[in-house]
Enzyme design. Structure first.
Site, PDB file in Angstrom:
ATOM      1  N   ARG A 157       0.835  -1.213   0.000  1.00 56.23           N
ATOM      2  CA  ARG A 157       0.000   0.000   0.000  1.00 56.23           C
ATOM      3  C   ARG A 157       0.866   1.259   0.000  1.00 56.23           C
ATOM      4  NH1 ARG A 157      -4.513   0.929   4.508  1.00 56.23           N
ATOM      5  NH2 ARG A 157      -2.799   0.557   5.947  1.00 56.23           N
TER       6      ARG A 157
ATOM      7  N   ARG B 241      -1.009  -6.173  13.605  1.00 48.01           N
ATOM      8  CA  ARG B 241      -2.319  -5.543  13.425  1.00 48.01           C
ATOM      9  C   ARG B 241      -3.376  -6.578  13.021  1.00 48.01           C
ATOM     10  NH1 ARG B 241      -0.395  -1.549   9.206  1.00 48.01           N
ATOM     11  NH2 ARG B 241      -2.566  -0.990   8.917  1.00 48.01           N
TER      12      ARG B 241
HETATM   13  P1  ADP Z   1      -8.090  -0.181   4.854  1.00 43.20           P
HETATM   14  O1  ADP Z   1      -8.510   1.280   4.881  1.00 43.20           O
HETATM   15  O2  ADP Z   1      -9.239  -1.118   5.100  1.00 43.20           O
HETATM   16  O3  ADP Z   1      -6.924  -0.478   5.761  1.00 43.20           O
HETATM   17  P2  ADP Z   1      -7.228   0.432   2.131  1.00 43.20           P
HETATM   18  O4  ADP Z   1      -8.462   0.986   1.526  1.00 43.20           O
HETATM   19  O5  ADP Z   1      -6.160   1.404   2.471  1.00 43.20           O
HETATM   20  O6  ADP Z   1      -7.582  -0.510   3.387  1.00 43.20           O
HETATM   21  O7  ADP Z   1      -6.655  -0.665   1.116  1.00 43.20           O
HETATM   22  C1  ADP Z   1      -5.442  -1.402   1.425  1.00 43.20           C
HETATM   23  C2  ADP Z   1      -4.686  -1.696   0.133  1.00 43.20           C
HETATM   24  O8  ADP Z   1      -5.439  -2.616  -0.652  1.00 43.20           O
HETATM   25  C3  ADP Z   1      -4.425  -0.480  -0.752  1.00 43.20           C
HETATM   26  O9  ADP Z   1      -3.172  -0.638  -1.366  1.00 43.20           O
HETATM   27  C4  ADP Z   1      -5.573  -0.532  -1.774  1.00 43.20           C
HETATM   28  O10 ADP Z   1      -5.200   0.063  -3.001  1.00 43.20           O
HETATM   29  C5  ADP Z   1      -5.771  -2.042  -1.911  1.00 43.20           C
HETATM   30  N1  ADP Z   1      -7.170  -2.432  -2.172  1.00 43.20           N
HETATM   31  C6  ADP Z   1      -8.294  -1.899  -1.625  1.00 43.20           C
HETATM   32  N2  ADP Z   1      -9.401  -2.538  -2.062  1.00 43.20           N
HETATM   33  C7  ADP Z   1      -8.968  -3.514  -2.899  1.00 43.20           C
HETATM   34  C8  ADP Z   1      -9.621  -4.526  -3.681  1.00 43.20           C
HETATM   35  N3  ADP Z   1     -10.972  -4.651  -3.687  1.00 43.20           N
HETATM   36  N4  ADP Z   1      -8.854  -5.354  -4.416  1.00 43.20           N
HETATM   37  C9  ADP Z   1      -7.508  -5.232  -4.421  1.00 43.20           C
HETATM   38  N5  ADP Z   1      -6.828  -4.309  -3.720  1.00 43.20           N
HETATM   39  C10 ADP Z   1      -7.538  -3.450  -2.961  1.00 43.20           C
HETATM   40  P1  AMP Z   2      -5.810   2.536  10.453  1.00 43.40           P
HETATM   41  O1  AMP Z   2      -5.442   3.799   9.740  1.00 43.40           O
HETATM   42  O2  AMP Z   2      -7.271   2.362  10.657  1.00 43.40           O
HETATM   43  O3  AMP Z   2      -5.133   1.325   9.835  1.00 43.40           O
HETATM   44  O4  AMP Z   2      -5.203   2.683  11.917  1.00 43.40           O
HETATM   45  C1  AMP Z   2      -3.801   2.815  12.152  1.00 43.40           C
HETATM   46  C2  AMP Z   2      -3.512   2.663  13.639  1.00 43.40           C
HETATM   47  O5  AMP Z   2      -4.152   3.722  14.383  1.00 43.40           O
HETATM   48  C3  AMP Z   2      -4.010   1.371  14.281  1.00 43.40           C
HETATM   49  O6  AMP Z   2      -3.116   0.272  14.110  1.00 43.40           O
HETATM   50  C4  AMP Z   2      -4.133   1.791  15.757  1.00 43.40           C
HETATM   51  O7  AMP Z   2      -2.857   1.832  16.389  1.00 43.40           O
HETATM   52  C5  AMP Z   2      -4.635   3.238  15.633  1.00 43.40           C
HETATM   53  N1  AMP Z   2      -6.117   3.270  15.618  1.00 43.40           N
HETATM   54  C6  AMP Z   2      -6.925   3.656  14.589  1.00 43.40           C
HETATM   55  N2  AMP Z   2      -8.228   3.543  14.926  1.00 43.40           N
HETATM   56  C7  AMP Z   2      -8.243   3.075  16.202  1.00 43.40           C
HETATM   57  C8  AMP Z   2      -9.274   2.720  17.118  1.00 43.40           C
HETATM   58  N3  AMP Z   2     -10.583   2.814  16.792  1.00 43.40           N
HETATM   59  N4  AMP Z   2      -8.906   2.285  18.356  1.00 43.40           N
HETATM   60  C9  AMP Z   2      -7.628   2.195  18.699  1.00 43.40           C
HETATM   61  N5  AMP Z   2      -6.609   2.468  17.886  1.00 43.40           N
HETATM   62  C10 AMP Z   2      -6.905   2.911  16.643  1.00 43.40           C
END
Ligand code: ADP
Ligand code: AMP
Length: 208
Positions: A122, A163
């Protein structure tokens, strides 16, 4: 509409949230983005959160719930909101129940064993938060806002592993929590991004 996006790290919550916000004009509230902004600005909340984020752990509930409670009181949330990354455990879900009555919890269902590749590949825009993946994106300039595209510090193999464990132990139980309340709807997050969005629209059009 008042909705929660539920799903493992890398399920595509942020990716779908951008599209949902564009189509429905609903406010996107990502607790991860709020923590990263605080971290960048060096606020006390940012400094407190850093140690947990770096280790792939959840930031303590009292800090997180307070931030969300304050954010939901802002004027732009009056007509609705979309939470992304909150709640992440049952305690946070119970706290949210006291803050607001959400219409729907949209679960983006994925195979957990596919997420390591999604997350280590990502790339995100520093400015607008748009998500990309190295398999389809080259360079370092955001195609939406022109901002710098970087790799998140917590998207390393070691931290992603932690995570995903936190997700399985603490967040996945929320699927049962919201199913029991009759609020959960799932979409297939293993499909291509546009197909996932089409499923999301089918679900959300019924909520509007
Ligand atoms: P989250 O917010 O749930 O942590 P992201 O939206 O940031 O996830 O997506 C994580 C990674 O997966 C990014 O690199 C994104 O471009 C990719 N990604 C998101 N949805 C899909 C999908 N449906 N198929 C393949 N790759 C995806
Ligand atoms: P995210 O951007 O959702 O992947 O979150 C990144 C990091 O932020 C997580 O691994 C946690 O350390 C912290 N975080 C985000 N949302 C929460 C939540 N609702 N509760 C606790 N920690 C959070």
């Amino acid at each position: 509409m008042k909705i929660v996006l539920l799903g493992a790290p890398g399920a595509g919550k942020g990716t779908q949230a951008t599209r949902i916000a564009e189509k429905y004009g609903v406010v996107h509230i990502s607790t991860g983005d709020i923590f990263r902004k605080n971290l960048k600005e060096g606020t006390p909340v940012g400094l407190k959160a850093k140690a947990f984020i770096d280790k792939g752990q959840l930031v303590p509930d009292e800090v997180t719930c307070e931030i969300v409670a304050e954010r939901l009181k802002e004027k732009d949330c009056e007509k609705g909101f979309m939470l992304d990354g909150f709640p992440r455990n049952v305690m946070q879900a119970e706290a949210l129940d006291k803050m607001s009555d959400v219409d729907l919890v949209l679960n983006i269902a994925v195979d957990l064993d596919k997420l390591m590749a999604r997350l280590t590949g990502r790339r995100v825009c520093r400015e607008c938060g748009e998500s990309y993946h190295v398999s389809t994106f080259a360079g370092n300039k955001c195609s939406k806002c022109g901002g710098e595209v970087i790799q998140r510090a917590d998207d390393t193999e070691e931290t992603v592993g932690k995570r995903l464990k936190v997700y399985s132990e603490q967040t996945q139980p929320l699927i049962d929590y919201y199913t029991a309340k009759g609020k959960l709807q799932s979409v297939d997050g293993m499909k291509p991004i546009d197909e996932v969005f089409a499923e999301v629209v089918t679900v959300l059009d019924k909520v509007k």
